[in-house]
Design a protein around this motif. Structure first.
Motif, PDB file in Angstrom:
ATOM      1  N   PRO A  78     -11.176   5.615   8.488  1.00 22.51           N
ATOM      2  CA  PRO A  78     -10.039   5.220   9.552  1.00 22.51           C
ATOM      3  C   PRO A  78      -8.987   5.064   9.676  1.00 22.51           C
ATOM      4  N   THR A  79      -7.803   5.272   9.865  1.00 24.06           N
ATOM      5  CA  THR A  79      -6.207   4.863  10.503  1.00 24.06           C
ATOM      6  C   THR A  79      -6.303   3.628  10.425  1.00 24.06           C
ATOM      7  N   GLY A  80      -5.515   3.597   9.460  1.00 22.32           N
ATOM      8  CA  GLY A  80      -5.048   2.012   9.266  1.00 22.32           C
ATOM      9  C   GLY A  80      -5.985   0.963   8.174  1.00 22.32           C
ATOM     10  N   THR A  81      -6.995   1.340   8.102  1.00 17.88           N
ATOM     11  CA  THR A  81      -7.990   0.863   7.155  1.00 17.88           C
ATOM     12  C   THR A  81      -6.943   0.564   5.787  1.00 17.88           C
ATOM     13  N   SER A  82      -6.941  -0.234   4.966  1.00 17.75           N
ATOM     14  CA  SER A  82      -6.664  -1.088   4.219  1.00 17.75           C
ATOM     15  C   SER A  82      -6.727  -1.013   3.097  1.00 17.75           C
ATOM     16  N   CYS A  83      -5.896  -0.403   2.212  1.00  9.00           N
ATOM     17  CA  CYS A  83      -6.261  -0.472   0.532  1.00  9.00           C
ATOM     18  C   CYS A  83      -5.094  -0.435  -0.297  1.00  9.00           C
ATOM     19  N   PHE A  84      -5.312  -1.529  -0.778  1.00  6.72           N
ATOM     20  CA  PHE A  84      -4.233  -2.224  -2.178  1.00  6.72           C
ATOM     21  C   PHE A  84      -2.685  -2.089  -1.320  1.00  6.72           C
ATOM     22  N   ASP A  85      -1.681  -1.392  -1.707  1.00  6.74           N
ATOM     23  CA  ASP A  85      -0.864  -1.266  -1.248  1.00  6.74           C
ATOM     24  C   ASP A  85      -0.664  -0.902  -0.007  1.00  6.74           C
ATOM     25  N   TRP A  86      -1.483   0.463   0.250  1.00 12.15           N
ATOM     26  CA  TRP A  86      -1.217   1.107   1.802  1.00 12.15           C
ATOM     27  C   TRP A  86      -2.277   1.194   2.560  1.00 12.15           C
TER      28      TRP A  86
ATOM     29  N   PHE B 102     -13.417  15.422  -3.687  1.00 13.99           N
ATOM     30  CA  PHE B 102     -12.780  16.083  -3.431  1.00 13.99           C
ATOM     31  C   PHE B 102     -11.622  15.014  -2.229  1.00 13.99           C
ATOM     32  N   ILE B 103     -10.455  14.758  -2.570  1.00 14.97           N
ATOM     33  CA  ILE B 103      -9.954  14.174  -1.733  1.00 14.97           C
ATOM     34  C   ILE B 103      -8.780  14.659  -1.296  1.00 14.97           C
ATOM     35  N   PRO B 104      -7.859  13.603  -0.389  1.00 17.20           N
ATOM     36  CA  PRO B 104      -6.725  14.433  -0.300  1.00 17.20           C
ATOM     37  C   PRO B 104      -5.232  13.344  -1.582  1.00 17.20           C
ATOM     38  N   GLU B 105      -4.511  14.277  -1.998  1.00 10.10           N
ATOM     39  CA  GLU B 105      -3.958  14.013  -2.978  1.00 10.10           C
ATOM     40  C   GLU B 105      -3.005  12.298  -3.035  1.00 10.10           C
ATOM     41  N   THR B 106      -3.270  11.839  -3.721  1.00  9.75           N
ATOM     42  CA  THR B 106      -2.139  10.046  -3.670  1.00  9.75           C
ATOM     43  C   THR B 106      -2.921   9.485  -2.359  1.00  9.75           C
ATOM     44  N   ILE B 107      -3.039   9.239  -1.131  1.00  8.27           N
ATOM     45  CA  ILE B 107      -3.201   8.367  -0.685  1.00  8.27           C
ATOM     46  C   ILE B 107      -4.850   8.629  -0.664  1.00  8.27           C
TER      47      ILE B 107
ATOM     48  N   SER C 186       0.569  14.330  -9.886  1.00  3.95           N
ATOM     49  CA  SER C 186      -0.586  13.952  -9.671  1.00  3.95           C
ATOM     50  C   SER C 186      -1.158  13.143  -9.143  1.00  3.95           C
ATOM     51  N   ASP C 187      -3.342  12.717  -9.026  1.00  4.11           N
ATOM     52  CA  ASP C 187      -3.255  12.118  -8.900  1.00  4.11           C
ATOM     53  C   ASP C 187      -3.702  11.224 -10.114  1.00  4.11           C
ATOM     54  N   GLU C 188      -3.653  11.587 -11.246  1.00  4.54           N
ATOM     55  CA  GLU C 188      -3.269  10.501 -12.691  1.00  4.54           C
ATOM     56  C   GLU C 188      -2.183   8.952 -12.417  1.00  4.54           C
ATOM     57  N   ARG C 189      -1.850   9.957 -11.555  1.00  2.00           N
ATOM     58  CA  ARG C 189      -0.595   8.247 -11.279  1.00  2.00           C
ATOM     59  C   ARG C 189      -1.407   7.042 -10.773  1.00  2.00           C
ATOM     60  N   GLN C 190      -2.463   7.189 -10.045  1.00  2.00           N
ATOM     61  CA  GLN C 190      -3.013   6.243  -9.346  1.00  2.00           C
ATOM     62  C   GLN C 190      -4.101   6.303 -10.547  1.00  2.00           C
ATOM     63  N   TYR C 191      -5.311   7.008 -10.804  1.00  2.00           N
ATOM     64  CA  TYR C 191      -6.459   6.614 -12.013  1.00  2.00           C
ATOM     65  C   TYR C 191      -5.773   6.008 -13.182  1.00  2.00           C
ATOM     66  N   CYS C 192      -4.621   6.638 -13.327  1.00  2.00           N
ATOM     67  CA  CYS C 192      -4.097   5.909 -15.255  1.00  2.00           C
ATOM     68  C   CYS C 192      -2.813   5.144 -14.471  1.00  2.00           C
ATOM     69  N   SER C 193      -2.891   4.282 -12.899  1.00  4.96           N
ATOM     70  CA  SER C 193      -1.847   2.846 -13.326  1.00  4.96           C
ATOM     71  C   SER C 193      -2.824   1.428 -13.698  1.00  4.96           C
TER      72      SER C 193
ATOM     73  N   MET D 164      -0.057  -5.465  -7.242  1.00  7.95           N
ATOM     74  CA  MET D 164      -1.453  -4.795  -7.254  1.00  7.95           C
ATOM     75  C   MET D 164      -1.777  -3.312  -8.534  1.00  7.95           C
ATOM     76  N   PRO D 165      -2.744  -3.159  -8.147  1.00  6.79           N
ATOM     77  CA  PRO D 165      -3.280  -1.943  -8.612  1.00  6.79           C
ATOM     78  C   PRO D 165      -2.998  -0.569  -7.557  1.00  6.79           C
ATOM     79  N   CYS D 166      -2.554   0.803  -8.539  1.00  2.00           N
ATOM     80  CA  CYS D 166      -2.528   1.661  -8.090  1.00  2.00           C
ATOM     81  C   CYS D 166      -1.038   1.503  -7.866  1.00  2.00           C
ATOM     82  N   GLU D 167      -0.170   3.309  -7.112  1.00  4.59           N
ATOM     83  CA  GLU D 167       1.650   2.943  -7.038  1.00  4.59           C
ATOM     84  C   GLU D 167       1.523   2.413  -5.719  1.00  4.59           C
ATOM     85  N   PRO D 168       2.752   1.501  -6.282  1.00  8.21           N
ATOM     86  CA  PRO D 168       2.230   0.584  -5.014  1.00  8.21           C
ATOM     87  C   PRO D 168       3.504   1.772  -3.363  1.00  8.21           C
TER      88      PRO D 168
END
Lengths: 434, 434, 434
Positions: A51-59, A219-224, A293-300, B360-364
C-alpha cells in the motif's frame, strides 16, 4: 542440467512485442497487466501489492499513478504529443491539468533533446508533483506562438506498488537471486529485454529435474521496488543468497557488458567475468561507479548482496537509451538469446562448481583408462593437454571455477572432464574444500 | 579547520631572503641566528644545545665549527674565492690554514664543477679534518702558476649542536611530526625553502582553535641532527607519531615530488599520494631508494616512523642543486605557497579523516532533503553523482581517505558532503571503524 | 663456498660426447651404462633397481626393453632405417618383428616429420605394445613399391627400472633437491645436457668443505622414474626439501628459460627468477601450464615439492627437439657452463640467504670504519649507495634475497657487503627472522 540452452530468442522477442505498448510506471495497472502476461509462462509467479505510504527504510511507497489521456492542442486545433500515440509523450507521474496557455508558458513544461532532434525523451517526476510533455526537438521547434490547450487526465491516489516474485526450491536453502524491473513505458532494451529474458530463465530453471540451489526471482519497479523488497526480505537474503544478477538491458546485439558488485569479487562477479571472457573477450568492463540500476540497493552498505550485472549495451551508453528510439528495432531474437545464454551459463557454472581432488599423488595413468594417447609423438599430446592441466590443479583447495581461471578454459568444458575423471576414479569432488 | 589556506607565499619568500646570507653549518652561530629569526613567527620554539661528544646511537656530536674569514690571494695579490663574498667558497668544516703554496699544491685543495663551469659547488668535510676552497670551473681555469696565499681563519672546538623544537598540544596525544633542516649555507631550494614553509605551517597550526592531533615540529641539522633528536625521543615518537613529513626542497615552481617512507604504505604515504594526485596528477614519484634526507634516519630499521616527503624539485634532481646557483631566483612565492598548500592539505586530510557509515540500509532518499534533483532526465543526475558514490562506500569499514581513493575524488570535497549528510542524519562518523 | 664457479664447460661437453651413442630408454642397459659413466665423477652414487610390476601410486614399473638390432630391407636389398646407424630409427619399446610386407602395410609403421624433412623423429610407445620405424620424410618419400623385410630383434621382459641417487649430508637435515633424467637415446640438449650438468653440480657440491643444506640428487627415467622415486621417498621429501630444481635442456647457447613450480612462489622460484634476472634480464618466462618434465610429478597435488626449472632452450620450443637434429652441435661448452653457473648460483643464493639486522637504530657511521667517503661532494657517494640501500632494509624481518629483490641488486654482491658489515659489527645475521 542440460548441456545446451533452449532456443528462446524468438519467443522472447514476441513477448517483448506483446508487452511493448503497455504503459508501465512505478505503480499502476501497466505493471499489473505486464505481470499478468509474464505469469502465463511459469507456474507460481506471486503478485504482491504494497500500500501507498508503507514505510521501507528511508523511503515510503508513493502514490499510485493512473493516466487516461494526455495531449496538447495547438493553436490550429491539432493534437500533438498525444499519449495515445506514444506513452513517452507525458512526463511520468504527471499531475492532472486541463487549461489553455501561451507558448512561452507551455515551454516550461516541455522536454526535448536538442542533440537527438527526432527522439522523444523519457522523463519522470516521481517525487515532486508536476506535469509535463515530452516531444521531439523538431516538433518543438515547429511550434507557433498562440494559445495551446493542455490536458492530462491523470490521478495520483493512495493505491499500491505491485511486484512479482517467483521462488523455486532447490536441494539447498542457499539461493541464487535474479532481479529485473517492470516500470518503464514503451522502451525495449532498457525495460522489456529484462523481464523477457528473466521469465524465460525462470521457465528454464523451473523445467530442471534437479536444482542444487533455490532461486528467488523478482519483477519489480526499479529503485523503490528493490527498496520495498529488501525492506521485507533482506535478512533472509543476506543469509541465503550466494549469487545474484540484475537483469537489465539484455536485448541488443552490439556488445556484452559487465558491471561488478560493490565488493567486486563475489561469486557472481567471478562467474560473470569468466563467462563473458569466453563469450566475447572484448566485453565492456564497467566499475561500480558506473552503476545505475538496482545493484545500487542490493550492494548498498548494510545490504551487501553479491549482485553483479551482465548486460548487452549498458543503460546510458547507447544512443537510443531513455528515448522513443529504444524501440523494438533495437533488440533482436539473437541479442536476447545471447544474454539468455550468458546468464544461464553463469547460473550453470554456479550450479556445477565444486572442489575436485586427485585421488592419488602424482599424475594418474590415463593411458590405461583410454584417456591418453598411447604413442608419444612430437606435439602429439596436445588434445589432452587441457584435461591434464585441470588435473594438475585438482588439489581439493581450488574450486573448478578457480581452476578454469588458472588454465584459461571455459568451465563448461572442464565439467565434461570432471564427469569422465570421476567415473574413472581419478578425481573426487566435494561442494566444500577438502 | 579552515577551508582555504593562508596566502603566505610572499611572507615565506621574504623570510628566505632574510635567512639567505647567514652561514649555516652542522653546528655554530649560523644555526643559532637562523633559529632566532624563525622563533619570531611562533610562540614557544625551544632551542636546544647538545654538547660536542654526546653519544647518540652509532654517532657522537661533532665539534662546533666557527669561521671568521677565508680567501686565496693570487700571485697578483688579488683575493679570489673569498668567503666574505660567498660562504660556499670555503669547504664546510675546513680546518684553519695560513700559508703560501704553488698552484700545483693548491689544486689539491680546490673543488669545481667542470660540467657547470660558472657554478661554485657546495662541499663539506664533516668527519675528516681537511681544508679546501670551492670556486667556479671558469675561475679555476684562469689561475696562473705562481705563489698563492691561502688563509682560513676557522676553529673546531668543543661546543654544541643546536636545534629547534616546537610542540603543539592537540585533543589526542597522537602526533603529526614535521621535520626540516637548518645546516646549509646560502642555498635556497635545498635549505631555506624547508624552514620557511615549516615555520609558516607551524604558525598556521598554532592559530587553529582546535587540533585533533598534537604536533612535533623540529628544525635540525640534517643527518646528525635527526640522529641526535631520535636518540632522545624515538621511544615516545614510535608510540605517538601517526604521520610525519620531512620538509625539504619545497620552494621552486617546476614540479611536485613524492618520496615514500620505507614502508611505502603508511598514512603519510597514502595521504601524500592522494593530495599530490589532485594537486598535479603528473607529480614525480620517487622510491625509497632515491632517499637522501632525514627520512634515512626516521625510516631506518629500529626507528620506522611513518615519514614521507612531499617536495617541489627533489634534491639531486635539479641542475642548481648543491651549487651557488641554488639561489633566491630558484624559489618563488608561488613555489613556496604550492608546497605549503600541499603539506597543509596532507595535514588537513589526516585531521579530517574519519569512518563514515550510512545510517540506513539502501540508498537514502536525498530528494526529500533537497539534496537530489526531483526530475529524472537523461544525463540529469550527474551533479550529485559524486556524493552518491561516496555514500555507496560509507559502510563504516572504509575511512574517508580510502573512499576518496576508490571514487577518485579529492578528500576536501568529500569533507563538505560529510558535513551535509551528517546534518541530514543520513550518515554518522567515528574516528575508528564501526 | 667459493666466489666463482669451476670452469667445467669442456668437461661437461666431453662427457656428453661419451654418453651420446648409448641407447637409453625408460629401462635397460643403456641407463645402467650411462649411470656407470656418471658415477666415475663422484663418490657414492647409488644405483637402484626396481622390479617390473612394482606398484607406485597409480602406475607400475613397466617391462624392461632390450634391443639387439632393427632395420628395414628395401626391395633392392638395401638396409634403411638401421638402428645400428642411429638408435632413433626404431620406435622406443618396439616389440620384436621379422617379416616381409608391401609398402602400403609398412607405411602404417613408419614415422617421419613432413615439416622437417631431413630429421628423424623420436617416437616411443611405452604403454601399448607395437613396433615401428622412424626415418626422415625425404627417405620415406623415396620408398618404392615392393616387398620390404622388417626386422626388430627386441625383447620386453620382467626386469627392472634403474635409477641413480646421490645424497650429500649438510649441517641441516633440510635438503636441496636436484633431479635430471636418463631415458632418451642419442639426443643432446633434451637429454645429455641434464645429467652432464647435474653430475658436475654434484661434484662441485661434494668438494665443498661445508654445506648448510643436505643434497638429494637423482638421475632417473622421466615420468615413471620420478613417480617410482616419489612413491618411495615423498614423505621424507615433503618434510625436508626446501628447494629443488629439475635439470633439463641445459646445453645450448640461445637463451635462458624459467618454468615455475605449480605454486609459483616457492624459494626455488624466487631464487631462480632472481638469478636469471641478473644473468639475462630477457630470459624466457614460462608458466606451469607449459610444463612437460618431472615437475609434473614433483609439483602434483599431494606431492607439492618446491621444484622449479632453470633451462637454456626449453623442450618443445627449439626446432631440433625430439629429433635426430638434437645432436652434439646443438649444445656447447659455453651453453652447458652458462646453465651450470645459473643453477650453481641458485644453490649458492639458498646456501647464503639469511636475515640481516642492523645492530643500532639509525644509519651506522660507516665513515669512521673506512666504509664511507669522508668528503661530501655533489654526486660523490654513488659507489656506496647500494650498500647503504641494503642496510636500509636490514630490519631482521626481510631475508637477504628479499632485500636483493627490493634494491634490485644481485645477491652475490650483497653477500660481500654482509661479510664486511658483520665484521664491522654494523649488522648481525640469523638463519631465521629476528
Amino acid at each position: 542440467m542440460n548441456d545446451t540452452f533452449p532456443c528462446v530468442g524468438d519467443d522472447m522477442y514476441s513477448l517483448a512485442e506483446r508487452l511493448f505498448p503497455i504503459n508501465r510506471s512505478l505503480t499502476g495497472d501497466g505493471v499489473r497487466q505486464s505481470l499478468g502476461i509474464l505469469s502465463e509462462l511459469v507456474t507460481g509467479l506471486q503478485v504482491h501489492e504494497v500500500p501507498t505510504g508503507t514505510s521501507c527504510f528511508d523511503w515510503s511507497v508513493p502514490k499510485e499513478w493512473k493516466i487516461r489521456e494526455g495531449w496538447i492542442e495547438d493553436p490550429n486545433g491539432d493534437r500533438i504529443a498525444d499519449f495515445a500515440n506514444c506513452n513517452l509523450h507525458v512526463v511520468g507521474y504527471s499531475t492532472p491539468v486541463d487549461t489553455v496557455m501561451g507558448l512561452d508558458e507551455l515551454q516550461q513544461h516541455l522536454y526535448s533533446l536538442p542533440e537527438q532532434p527526432d527522439a522523444i525523451p523519457y522523463v519522470t517526476s516521481y517525487y515532486k508533483e508536476r506535469w509535463g510533455f515530452c516531444l521531439t526537438e523538431n516538433q518543438r521547434r515547429s511550434l507557433q506562438p498562440g494559445n495551446y490547450r493542455v490536458r492530462i487526465d491523470s490521478e495520483l491516489f493512495d493505491g499500491s506498488l505491485t511486484y512479482g516474485e517467483l521462488k523455486l526450491a532447490g536441494d539447498s536453502e542457499k539461493e541464487i537471486f535474479l532481479s529485473t524491473y517492470v516500470c518503464h513505458p514503451s522502451m525495449a532494451n532498457n525495460e522489456l529485454s529484462g523481464p523477457c529474458v528473466t521469465i524465460h530463465l525462470a521457465k528454464w530453471l523451473q523445467a530442471m529435474t534437479q536444482r542444487r540451489y533455490s532461486y528467488r526471482i523478482v519483477f519489480i519497479p526499479e529503485t523503490i521496488g528493490s527498496i520495498v523488497y529488501l525492506s521485507r526480505h533482506h535478512e533472509a537474503m543476506r543469509k541465503n543468497v550466494v549469487a545474484g544478477f540484475n537483469v537489465s538491458c539484455v536485448g541488443d546485439d552490439r556488445v556484452y557488458s559487465y558491471l561488478p558488485s560493490r565488493d567486486g569479487n563475489t561469486l557472481s562477479d567471478r562467474v560473470a567475468k569468466h563467462v563473458l571472457h569466453h563469450t566475447d573477450p572484448d566485453y565492456c568492463r564497467y566499475t561500480f561507479l558506473d552503476r545505475g540500476s538496482d545493484e545500487r540497493q542490493y550492494c548498498s552498505p548494510g545490504i551487501d548482496l553479491p549482485v553483479a550485472t551482465v548486460m548487452r549495451s549498458k543503460y546510458g551508453m547507447y544512443p537510443e537509451y531513455h528515448t522513443s528510439h529504444d524501440n523494438l528495432d533495437v533488440i533482436s531474437p539473437s541479442g536476447l538469446q545471447g544474454a539468455f545464454n550468458a546468464i544461464a551459463e553463469c547460473i550453470r557454472c554456479i550450479e556445477q562448481d565444486c572442489y575436485p581432488k586427485s585421488v592419488m599423488p602424482c599424475e594418474p595413468q590415463l593411458g590405461r583408462r583410454g584417456l591418453y594417447p598411447d604413442l608419444s609423438v612430437k606435439g602429439g599430446a596436445d588434445s589432452v593437454r587441457e584435461m591434464m592441466n585441470m588435473i594438475a590443479y585438482c588439489d581439493g583447495k581450488k574450486s573448478l571455477l578457480e581452476i578454469a581461471e588458472i588454465i584459461d578454459a571455459p568451465m563448461s568444458r572442464l565439467t565434461t572432464y570432471v564427469k569422465k575423471l570421476v567415473n574413472a576414479s581419478v578425481i573426487e569432488t566435494q561442494s566444500e574444500k577438502f
